[in-house]
Scaffold this motif. Structure first.
Motif, mmCIF file in Angstrom:
data_model
loop_
_atom_site.group_PDB
_atom_site.id
_atom_site.type_symbol
_atom_site.label_atom_id
_atom_site.label_comp_id
_atom_site.label_asym_id
_atom_site.label_seq_id
_atom_site.Cartn_x
_atom_site.Cartn_y
_atom_site.Cartn_z
ATOM 1 N N ILE A 111 0.852 -1.191 0.000
ATOM 2 C CA ILE A 111 0.000 0.000 0.000
ATOM 3 C C ILE A 111 0.888 1.241 0.000
ATOM 4 O O ILE A 111 1.827 1.347 0.793
ATOM 5 C CB ILE A 111 -0.930 0.056 1.230
ATOM 6 N N ASN A 112 0.581 2.177 -0.873
ATOM 7 C CA ASN A 112 1.176 3.508 -0.858
ATOM 8 C C ASN A 112 0.039 4.492 -1.128
ATOM 9 O O ASN A 112 -0.226 4.864 -2.263
ATOM 10 C CB ASN A 112 2.283 3.635 -1.900
ATOM 11 N N TRP A 113 -0.656 4.902 -0.067
ATOM 12 C CA TRP A 113 -1.941 5.605 -0.181
ATOM 13 C C TRP A 113 -1.890 6.881 0.651
ATOM 14 O O TRP A 113 -1.524 6.859 1.824
ATOM 15 C CB TRP A 113 -3.049 4.684 0.333
ATOM 16 N N ASP A 114 -2.268 7.985 0.061
ATOM 17 C CA ASP A 114 -2.207 9.275 0.751
ATOM 18 C C ASP A 114 -3.503 10.029 0.469
ATOM 19 O O ASP A 114 -3.684 10.600 -0.599
ATOM 20 C CB ASP A 114 -0.994 10.077 0.264
ATOM 21 N N SER A 115 -4.413 10.019 1.446
ATOM 22 C CA SER A 115 -5.678 10.734 1.289
ATOM 23 C C SER A 115 -5.901 11.621 2.504
ATOM 24 O O SER A 115 -5.289 12.676 2.629
ATOM 25 C CB SER A 115 -6.822 9.737 1.099
ATOM 26 N N LEU B 228 -3.347 -1.794 -8.540
ATOM 27 C CA LEU B 228 -4.298 -0.700 -8.716
ATOM 28 C C LEU B 228 -3.587 0.641 -8.611
ATOM 29 O O LEU B 228 -2.875 0.900 -7.638
ATOM 30 C CB LEU B 228 -5.393 -0.778 -7.646
ATOM 31 N N GLU B 229 -3.774 1.489 -9.627
ATOM 32 C CA GLU B 229 -3.300 2.867 -9.591
ATOM 33 C C GLU B 229 -4.527 3.771 -9.540
ATOM 34 O O GLU B 229 -5.374 3.735 -10.445
ATOM 35 C CB GLU B 229 -2.450 3.188 -10.826
ATOM 36 N N ALA B 230 -4.641 4.561 -8.473
ATOM 37 C CA ALA B 230 -5.819 5.399 -8.276
ATOM 38 C C ALA B 230 -5.412 6.823 -7.956
ATOM 39 O O ALA B 230 -4.214 7.145 -7.864
ATOM 40 C CB ALA B 230 -6.688 4.826 -7.156
ATOM 41 N N ASP B 231 -6.388 7.703 -7.787
ATOM 42 C CA ASP B 231 -6.102 9.109 -7.534
ATOM 43 C C ASP B 231 -5.421 9.333 -6.192
ATOM 44 O O ASP B 231 -4.699 10.314 -6.012
ATOM 45 C CB ASP B 231 -7.390 9.927 -7.611
ATOM 46 N N SER B 232 -5.628 8.417 -5.246
ATOM 47 C CA SER B 232 -5.041 8.593 -3.913
ATOM 48 C C SER B 232 -3.777 7.775 -3.693
ATOM 49 O O SER B 232 -3.178 7.841 -2.616
ATOM 50 C CB SER B 232 -6.068 8.230 -2.835
ATOM 51 N N GLY B 233 -3.401 6.957 -4.657
ATOM 52 C CA GLY B 233 -2.193 6.166 -4.487
ATOM 53 C C GLY B 233 -2.269 4.837 -5.196
ATOM 54 O O GLY B 233 -3.126 4.620 -6.067
ATOM 55 N N ASN B 234 -1.401 3.922 -4.801
ATOM 56 C CA ASN B 234 -1.295 2.611 -5.424
ATOM 57 C C ASN B 234 -1.454 1.510 -4.376
ATOM 58 O O ASN B 234 -1.019 1.662 -3.232
ATOM 59 C CB ASN B 234 0.050 2.438 -6.121
#
Length: 295
Positions: free
Chosen positions: A72-76, A154-160
């Motif tokens: 997880i690499n997620w920044d929201s 998954l590549e998304a607007d808040s991270g991967n």
């Protein structure tokens, strides 16, 4: 009249510029702010900023399989991180997910607030990596049966995020269910009768009817001649017949009706009969019943 006081109106006698006017002004501002906050709260929505969980689901039979989060690499609303050095080992630890070769699948996420930029899926078998093309979150399982490790990125607007799973892929027949069975006298289509399936042990499909009263009360009878030759027909042939038997039940008695090349003769005596067909194949067994009146 004193110029510092109002002479007419609802506030006559109240001193202009006094503390009463200041208080009323503060109250009106407070009420306005209260309604602004209230309206904002009513139209506001709760958003999920957590990285999503992922699962795959087969399109035809809707069998769902949960995937395990590996990285997880997620920044929201805050930073979410997870690092798995050996994702292959993590995938192997998961319970196998059973699907069929070439089966169409959906990749789903439980967070509907994300904007998906890209999804990449591949499988690994014996160290060999194979990409599975994704179109609008739909992909196909490998064509060859066997055990695979699946990786979803998954590549998304808040991270991967990265997910893994353990797949058990099997070959599937064109029709994985037991056949529908009919009796046909090859002369009149109106006399063709589809039998009722009441018992089956067919690969992964199982059915058994405990209440057998339908054999006498729930089957629509068809009229046939005594001794008439009937053919057993199937709606598909994805199996090899190992044994095929026919019985006639009449007045609490059971008689065997010999079968040759799917043909048999009805009983000679008049009366109402329950005809039972028992099918044994390389894919499993099934039993069927029909109601026939012999004249």
């Amino acid at each position: 009249m004193n110029k510092n006081y109002a002479s007419i109106g609802p506030f006559s006698g109240i001193k202009r510029g006094g503390s009463v006017f200041n208080m009323k002004r503060k109250i009106m501002i407070s009420i306005s702010l209260f309604f602004v906050f209230l309206l904002t709260g009513c139209i506001g929505e709760d958003y999920d900023f957590n990285p999503p969980n992922a699962f795959i689901e087969s399109q035809l039979d809707f069998v769902k399989g949960e995937l395990e989060t590996a990285n997880i690499n997620w920044d929201s609303d805050k930073k979410y991180t997870k690092k798995t050095d050996d994702i292959d080992s993590l995938a192997k630890e998961q319970e196998p997910l059973h699907y069929y070769s070439g089966q169409k699948m959906d990749i789903r996420f439980d967070n509907g607030d994300i904007r998906i930029n890209n999804i990449n899926i591949y499988v690994k078998q014996d160290g060999e990596k194979t990409e599975l093309p994704v179109d609008n979150q739909v992909f196909e399982m490998p064509k060859e049966e066997g055990n695979y490790l699946i990786v979803v990125k998954l590549e998304a607007d808040s991270g991967n995020t990265e997910y893994v799973g353990n797949l058990d892929i099997r070959e599937r027949d064109d029709n994985p269910y037991p056949p529908r069975v009919s009796l046909d006298n090859n002369s009149d289509e109106a006399d063709k009768e589809e039998l009722e399936s009441y018992k089956a042990e067919w690969r992964e499909y199982t059915v058994e009817t405990d209440d057998m009263s339908f054999l006498k009360n729930g089957l629509e009878p068809l009229n046939h001649d005594s001794g008439e030759q009937m053919e057993i027909s199937f709606d598909h042939h994805n199996f090899e017949i190992e044994d095929l038997r026919v019985y006639a039940h009449h007045n609490d008695e059971k008689m065997n009706l010999p079968v040759k090349d799917k043909f048999f003769n009805l009983p000679e005596e008049e009366g109402e009969y329950i005809i039972v067909v028992k099918l044994l194949t390389d894919k499993g067994s099934a039993e069927y019943a029909g109601n026939i009146i012999i004249k």
